[in-house]
Design a protein around this motif. Structure first.
Motif, mmCIF file in Angstrom:
data_model
loop_
_atom_site.group_PDB
_atom_site.id
_atom_site.type_symbol
_atom_site.label_atom_id
_atom_site.label_comp_id
_atom_site.label_asym_id
_atom_site.label_seq_id
_atom_site.Cartn_x
_atom_site.Cartn_y
_atom_site.Cartn_z
ATOM 1 N N ALA A 191 65.237 91.016 57.884
ATOM 2 C CA ALA A 191 65.151 91.266 59.325
ATOM 3 C C ALA A 191 64.227 90.227 59.950
ATOM 4 O O ALA A 191 63.183 89.899 59.377
ATOM 5 C CB ALA A 191 64.625 92.667 59.603
ATOM 6 N N MET A 192 64.600 89.739 61.108
ATOM 7 C CA MET A 192 63.774 88.754 61.810
ATOM 8 C C MET A 192 63.550 89.219 63.237
ATOM 9 O O MET A 192 64.496 89.586 63.944
ATOM 10 C CB MET A 192 64.452 87.383 61.789
ATOM 11 N N MET A 193 62.299 89.244 63.661
ATOM 12 C CA MET A 193 61.914 89.683 65.000
ATOM 13 C C MET A 193 61.485 88.471 65.820
ATOM 14 O O MET A 193 60.619 87.700 65.388
ATOM 15 C CB MET A 193 60.765 90.691 64.907
ATOM 16 N N LEU A 194 62.072 88.308 66.995
ATOM 17 C CA LEU A 194 61.827 87.145 67.843
ATOM 18 C C LEU A 194 61.191 87.569 69.160
ATOM 19 O O LEU A 194 61.608 88.568 69.745
ATOM 20 C CB LEU A 194 63.141 86.413 68.144
ATOM 21 N N GLN A 195 60.204 86.819 69.622
ATOM 22 C CA GLN A 195 59.565 87.099 70.915
ATOM 23 C C GLN A 195 59.744 85.910 71.853
ATOM 24 O O GLN A 195 59.644 84.749 71.429
ATOM 25 C CB GLN A 195 58.072 87.395 70.741
ATOM 26 N N TYR A 196 60.003 86.252 73.123
ATOM 27 C CA TYR A 196 60.222 85.246 74.165
ATOM 28 C C TYR A 196 59.371 85.566 75.386
ATOM 29 O O TYR A 196 59.016 86.721 75.626
ATOM 30 C CB TYR A 196 61.703 85.210 74.575
ATOM 31 N N ALA A 197 59.093 84.533 76.187
ATOM 32 C CA ALA A 197 58.279 84.706 77.386
ATOM 33 C C ALA A 197 59.074 85.308 78.538
ATOM 34 O O ALA A 197 58.502 85.915 79.455
ATOM 35 C CB ALA A 197 57.694 83.360 77.820
ATOM 36 N N ALA A 198 60.404 85.152 78.506
ATOM 37 C CA ALA A 198 61.253 85.644 79.597
ATOM 38 C C ALA A 198 62.564 86.159 79.013
ATOM 39 O O ALA A 198 62.960 85.762 77.906
ATOM 40 C CB ALA A 198 61.530 84.526 80.605
ATOM 41 N N PRO A 199 63.261 87.043 79.742
ATOM 42 C CA PRO A 199 64.538 87.576 79.244
ATOM 43 C C PRO A 199 65.573 86.477 79.010
ATOM 44 O O PRO A 199 65.632 85.486 79.750
ATOM 45 C CB PRO A 199 64.978 88.523 80.375
ATOM 46 N N LEU A 200 66.378 86.664 77.973
ATOM 47 C CA LEU A 200 67.468 85.743 77.678
ATOM 48 C C LEU A 200 68.756 86.230 78.338
ATOM 49 O O LEU A 200 69.046 87.426 78.323
ATOM 50 C CB LEU A 200 67.700 85.651 76.165
ATOM 51 N N ALA A 201 69.517 85.300 78.865
ATOM 52 C CA ALA A 201 70.810 85.625 79.472
ATOM 53 C C ALA A 201 71.905 85.071 78.561
ATOM 54 O O ALA A 201 72.410 83.963 78.760
ATOM 55 C CB ALA A 201 70.910 85.033 80.871
ATOM 56 N N LEU A 202 72.278 85.856 77.549
ATOM 57 C CA LEU A 202 73.262 85.401 76.575
ATOM 58 C C LEU A 202 74.651 85.979 76.818
ATOM 59 O O LEU A 202 75.589 85.641 76.104
ATOM 60 C CB LEU A 202 72.803 85.769 75.151
ATOM 61 N N GLY A 203 74.761 86.887 77.780
ATOM 62 C CA GLY A 203 76.046 87.518 78.035
ATOM 63 C C GLY A 203 76.291 88.746 77.181
ATOM 64 O O GLY A 203 77.351 89.356 77.272
ATOM 65 N N PHE A 204 75.345 89.099 76.342
ATOM 66 C CA PHE A 204 75.438 90.326 75.536
ATOM 67 C C PHE A 204 74.025 90.784 75.206
ATOM 68 O O PHE A 204 73.061 90.010 75.268
ATOM 69 C CB PHE A 204 76.243 90.094 74.257
ATOM 70 N N GLU A 205 73.910 92.065 74.883
ATOM 71 C CA GLU A 205 72.608 92.629 74.501
ATOM 72 C C GLU A 205 72.561 93.049 73.026
ATOM 73 O O GLU A 205 71.474 93.321 72.499
ATOM 74 C CB GLU A 205 72.284 93.831 75.387
ATOM 75 N N HIS A 274 60.800 90.481 57.969
ATOM 76 C CA HIS A 274 60.525 91.631 57.095
ATOM 77 C C HIS A 274 61.676 91.741 56.108
ATOM 78 O O HIS A 274 62.849 91.649 56.483
ATOM 79 C CB HIS A 274 60.423 92.927 57.896
ATOM 80 N N ARG A 275 61.330 91.958 54.842
ATOM 81 C CA ARG A 275 62.355 92.117 53.808
ATOM 82 C C ARG A 275 62.497 93.591 53.465
ATOM 83 O O ARG A 275 61.577 94.219 52.948
ATOM 84 C CB ARG A 275 61.968 91.336 52.541
ATOM 85 N N TRP A 276 63.670 94.143 53.794
ATOM 86 C CA TRP A 276 64.009 95.496 53.356
ATOM 87 C C TRP A 276 64.674 95.362 51.992
ATOM 88 O O TRP A 276 65.813 94.914 51.886
ATOM 89 C CB TRP A 276 64.964 96.165 54.341
ATOM 90 N N ARG A 277 63.953 95.755 50.942
ATOM 91 C CA ARG A 277 64.502 95.558 49.602
ATOM 92 C C ARG A 277 65.655 96.502 49.305
ATOM 93 O O ARG A 277 66.597 96.151 48.592
ATOM 94 C CB ARG A 277 63.393 95.748 48.540
ATOM 95 N N TYR A 278 65.606 97.721 49.850
ATOM 96 C CA TYR A 278 66.677 98.697 49.617
ATOM 97 C C TYR A 278 67.165 99.208 50.962
ATOM 98 O O TYR A 278 66.712 100.234 51.453
ATOM 99 C CB TYR A 278 66.174 99.842 48.738
#
Length: 328
Positions: A191-205, A274-278
């Protein structure tokens, strides 16, 4: 006056909490143990300075009528809400489409909220990694890593942990149950968690991704009740995760961030992994739960019942019903 049977539940994820709650409602005395700092298991949320991100289970469905009634109780308590993301699907041939509009729920204000609600009525010992079970003539004794033996003797033990963690605890004391756990293969998930300074407009949530290393991406900030800075969650596929379990954080980022960029995602200001092993069961099982009345030992969990939050809750409830029925 005879005291009620005392049940030890190992694991405070949804299955363990469901089982413990149902047992307590049936009149049993219940003690629940978990190695983490608090309840929730894989319904987890990472929190930092001004941000949060659900990095385990992303949402849950409620198709069973009993579980739907439980979710309604969570909604009434402010611990869950429906989530209506702009949802897409990206396929291996390069095409994309709007994904199905199934009814989806999340914990509010974070995914851990339903677990916290359930745990609030239970005797929970956190930070207790159970390392050994001992069967005595009077019942079960538990030993915890770095703590030692607990003084209480339990009439029965429930293991609500992933199969690879249940097997070693049971081999010496409940070989039939251990064999069931040992023959169950589970897969990991990066799992990878990303932080941004402003909302992203990618066309999907949120999106299901059926190409490359990714399986799922979601704008955590778009879930109901969230606050803090813009955050997104990336889940790698089970196959990719299993093949890259030994990678370090930089190695994971080097492959997942370019895959997110292909979907329009820019480089984040900050990221965590974060690594979820199981995380999931390689082959679905259908037992719902396992109970040996003669030994007084049982197992429950999503790995026995289909791999979802709903499956975990139903598994715990099914095991509680088996225990409450008494000796077969």
């Amino acid at each position: 006056m005879t005291s009620p049977p005392h049940i030890a539940v190992i694991g405070a994820g949804m299955a363990g909490l469901s089982c413990a709650t149902a047992l307590q409602q049936a009149g049993f005395r219940v003690s629940i143990f978990d190695k983490s700092r608090g309840p929730a298991g894989r319904m987890s949320t990472r929190r930092g300075d001004g941000w949060q991100c659900d990095h385990g289970a992303q949402y849950f469905t409620a198709r069973d009528t009993g579980f739907r009634a439980e979710v309604a109780r969570w909604e009434q308590a402010g611990a869950a809400a429906q989530w209506f993301p702009a949802l897409r699907r990206f396929d291996a041939d390069g095409s994309s489409a709007v994904a199905d509009p199934a009814e989806r729920f999340v914990g509010t204000p974070r995914m851990t909220a339903p677990a916290a609600l359930l745990a609030s009525t239970l005797a929970l010992r956190s930070g207790a990694a159970i390392s050994e079970l001992q069967r005595a003539s009077t019942g079960w004794r538990l030993h915890a890593q770095d703590i030692g033996a607990f003084g209480d003797v339990y009439d029965a033990v429930v293991l609500a942990v992933p199969a690879p963690q249940a097997g070693p605890l049971l081999r010496a004391v409940a070989p039939r149950q251990a064999a069931l756990a040992d023959e169950t293969s589970m897969q990991g998930c990066w799992a990878m968690m990303l932080q941004y300074a402003a909302p992203l407009a990618l066309g999907f949530e949120a999106a299901f991704v059926n190409r490359g290393p990714l399986r799922w991406v979601a704008r955590d900030s778009a879930k109901p009740g969230r606050d803090g800075t813009e955050s997104w969650l990336l889940h790698a596929s089970a196959a990719w995760s299993e093949a890259h379990m030994a990678l370090d954080a930089d190695g994971v980022a080097a492959q997942l961030l370019p895959a997110f960029a292909e979907l329009g995602g820019p480089a984040p200001q900050h990221w965590n992994v974060h690594r979820w092993r199981y995380a999931s069961t390689a082959t679905s099982r259908t037992e719902a739960c396992s109970w040996d009345a003669g030994l007084g030992v049982g197992m429950c969990g999503d790995w026995l019942n289909g791999g979802t939050v709903e499956a975990a809750w139903l598994s715990g409830r099914a095991l509680a019903q088996r225990i409450a029925q008494g000796p077969a």
